[in-house]
Structures are given as structure tokens and as C-alpha cells.
Enzyme design. Structure first.
Site, PDB file in Angstrom:
ATOM      1  N   THR A   1      35.202 -13.835 -24.798  1.00 42.63           N
ATOM      2  CA  THR A   1      35.069 -14.522 -26.102  1.00 42.63           C
ATOM      3  C   THR A   1      35.035 -13.527 -27.263  1.00 42.63           C
ATOM      4  O   THR A   1      35.223 -13.911 -28.416  1.00 42.63           O
ATOM      5  CB  THR A   1      33.752 -15.321 -26.152  1.00 42.63           C
ATOM      6  OG1 THR A   1      32.661 -14.394 -26.089  1.00 42.63           O
ATOM      7  CG2 THR A   1      33.646 -16.316 -25.026  1.00 42.63           C
TER       8      THR A   1
ATOM      9  N   ASP B   1      30.567  10.345 -26.296  1.00 41.18           N
ATOM     10  CA  ASP B   1      29.696   9.180 -26.108  1.00 41.18           C
ATOM     11  C   ASP B   1      28.233   9.610 -26.308  1.00 41.18           C
ATOM     12  O   ASP B   1      27.688  10.379 -25.513  1.00 41.18           O
ATOM     13  CB  ASP B   1      29.900   8.606 -24.702  1.00 41.18           C
ATOM     14  CG  ASP B   1      29.125   7.302 -24.520  1.00 41.18           C
ATOM     15  OD1 ASP B   1      29.758   6.269 -24.294  1.00 41.18           O
ATOM     16  OD2 ASP B   1      27.867   7.331 -24.617  1.00 41.18           O
TER      17      ASP B   1
ATOM     18  N   ARG C   1      29.481  -6.964 -26.177  1.00 44.00           N
ATOM     19  CA  ARG C   1      30.477  -7.929 -26.618  1.00 44.00           C
ATOM     20  C   ARG C   1      31.088  -8.583 -25.383  1.00 44.00           C
ATOM     21  O   ARG C   1      31.567  -7.882 -24.493  1.00 44.00           O
ATOM     22  CB  ARG C   1      31.549  -7.211 -27.429  1.00 44.00           C
ATOM     23  CG  ARG C   1      32.255  -8.094 -28.415  1.00 44.00           C
ATOM     24  CD  ARG C   1      32.954  -7.231 -29.435  1.00 44.00           C
ATOM     25  NE  ARG C   1      32.031  -6.886 -30.507  1.00 44.00           N
ATOM     26  CZ  ARG C   1      31.924  -7.583 -31.641  1.00 44.00           C
ATOM     27  NH1 ARG C   1      32.681  -8.633 -31.849  1.00 44.00           N
ATOM     28  NH2 ARG C   1      31.064  -7.226 -32.564  1.00 44.00           N
TER      29      ARG C   1
ATOM     30  N   ASP D   1      25.792   8.791 -23.349  1.00 45.11           N
ATOM     31  CA  ASP D   1      25.989   9.663 -22.183  1.00 45.11           C
ATOM     32  C   ASP D   1      25.479  11.070 -22.450  1.00 45.11           C
ATOM     33  O   ASP D   1      24.869  11.702 -21.589  1.00 45.11           O
ATOM     34  CB  ASP D   1      27.484   9.729 -21.817  1.00 45.11           C
ATOM     35  CG  ASP D   1      27.928   8.498 -21.042  1.00 45.11           C
ATOM     36  OD1 ASP D   1      27.061   7.740 -20.565  1.00 45.11           O
ATOM     37  OD2 ASP D   1      29.157   8.293 -20.911  1.00 45.11           O
TER      38      ASP D   1
HETATM   39  N1  URA Z   1      30.059   5.270 -29.470  1.00 47.24           N
HETATM   40  C1  URA Z   1      29.890   6.572 -29.133  1.00 47.24           C
HETATM   41  O1  URA Z   1      28.922   6.939 -28.476  1.00 47.24           O
HETATM   42  N2  URA Z   1      30.816   7.457 -29.546  1.00 47.24           N
HETATM   43  C2  URA Z   1      31.902   7.122 -30.280  1.00 47.24           C
HETATM   44  O2  URA Z   1      32.701   7.990 -30.627  1.00 47.24           O
HETATM   45  C3  URA Z   1      32.054   5.758 -30.618  1.00 47.24           C
HETATM   46  C4  URA Z   1      31.119   4.858 -30.208  1.00 47.24           C
END
Ligand code: URA
Length: 209
Positions: free
Chosen positions: A108, A200, A104, A203
């Protein structure tokens, strides 16, 4: 209106507990996501059409069934979606795989598609868009718009974990797209993470931070 299916099979829920646990390392996390993806594929393909054929068994002739109808396309959203592809391909090895990368624009706030490569016949395929974490729903929503713009007309969305906000956005913008989840969590926190979530996903899959 789109259906939302939470695939709460005991094996999926058990594995998801280890996926959520912060002490689960990269190798085990990756293996578990792969296994859950395969289990979810089993459910998502429940409505695949069959046709009858006649075969010879060693004993007699028999009318039996094989898959017919639409071909499948898997569309992982980069990068975390990649972690679920191999598990699904083990069950549907003939599926073609397209990739969508989006971010994103911070000014914008419009989605910028930095990468897209799709099978040429997406209009003839049943597409499974793969986004493990449906948080705000922005990426999945934009990816589905992008696929429809290119002719896709039969799309399912597959996620590991979703927040209610993401589900609502996709349901509103794409009432034709059924959503398949391993879990529907409570909410998003102020940083956009799903709570309780798993952190995440990209990750944790790839060992980055
Ligand atoms: N993306 C992720 O990897 N974890 C989240 O909690 C939200 C978006």
C-alpha cells in the site's frame, strides 16, 4: 515557512568527516554521533526561554537566569535515532524520551506505525524529532503527522545529514517545523541512500549489516 538551519560549526564538520568515512568502525562511529548530537543540541536550544531569579552568591545577592517555559521531549525515530539521544540528554537531562517506530507497507506504501510510546503531556512540550538520515523524508514526515495527531504543537526536526528531497517534503507538509542539520548533501541515489552520505546509519551505529 519552516527554517532550515545547517549547523556547520567547525567541530561538527570535523567530526562528521570521520562519521562519513567508511573506515570508521562501530565504536568510534557511535561515539562521534553522540558527540555531534550534543553539539547540535547546544545550537537547537539557543532560543530556550529564560527567567530571572534572585540568588545569594557567597559575596552578595544577584539576579541571574534559569531556564523557564516549555519542557522538552526527545522523539527518536527507531532505530538510528537512538544513536543521538544520549548526547542530547547530557545537555538536557530532564528531557522525557518518546519512541516512534515506522515502516512503509510495500504494497500500500502507507506508513505502518509498529511502535509508539510518548510522554503523556506532549501537547505541553517542545518536541525534538530525531532522524539522523533525512533521505526521502517519508519516516520523519509520517512521525511528525503522528505526533500532531496526538496533540503535539511545537516540533523541531534534528538530523545529521539530509538530502534536498527530504527537506522539501518536510517543509511542504510541516511548514511549522524548523529543521536542524549537520549537513545538507547533494542527492539520493537509486537505492535511496544519501550521496555522499555515510551509508546506513542504523547498521553503522549497531554493527549490523
Ligand atoms: N537511511 C540511512 O541510514 N542512510 C541513507 O543514506 C538513507 C537513509
Amino acid at each position: 515557512m519552516a527554517n532550515v538551519y545547517v549547523l556547520d560549526h567547525p567541530l561538527i564538520q570535523h567530526k562528521l568527516t570521520y562519521i562519513r568515512n567508511k573506515d570508521t568502525g562501530t565504536k568510534e562511529f557511535r561515539e562521534l554521533v553522540d558527540e555531534v548530537a550534543a553539539l547540535m543540541a547546544f545550537e537547537i536550544t539557543r532560543d530556550m526561554p529564560l527567567e530571572e531569579i534572585e540568588i545569594e552568591t557567597p559575596v552578595t545577592t544577584a539576579k541571574t537566569k534559569i531556564l523557564s517555559g516549555k519542557k522538552i521531549g526527545l522523539i527518536p525515530i527507531l532505530r538510528a535515532g537512538l544513536g543521538m539521544v544520549d548526547g542530547i540528554l547530557r545537555l538536557i537531562p530532564a528531557a522525557k524520551v518518546g519512541h516512534v517506530g515506522l515502516y512503509r507497507d510495500p504494497e500500500t506504501l502507507k506508513p505502518v506505525e509498529y511502535y509508539i510510546k510518548l510522554p503523556s503531556d506532549i501537547n505541553e512540550r517542545e518536541l525534538i524529532v530525531i532522524d539522523p538520515m533525512l533521505a526521502t523524508g517519508g519516516s520523519a514526515n509520517d512521525a511528525i503527522h503522528s505526533l500532531k495527531k496526538r496533540g503535539a504543537n511545537n516540533i523541531k526536526l534534528m538530523c545529521l545529514i539530509a538530502a534536498p528531497e527530504g527537506v522539501e517534503l518536510v517543509k511542504k507538509e510541516h511548514p511549522d517545523v524548523d529543521i536542524y542539520l549537520a549537513a545538507l548533501d547533494e542527492k539520493l541515489n537509486d537505492h535511496g541512500y544519501i550521496v555522499p552520505g555515510l551509508g546506513d546509519a542504523g547498521d553503522r551505529l549497531f554493527g549490523t549489516k
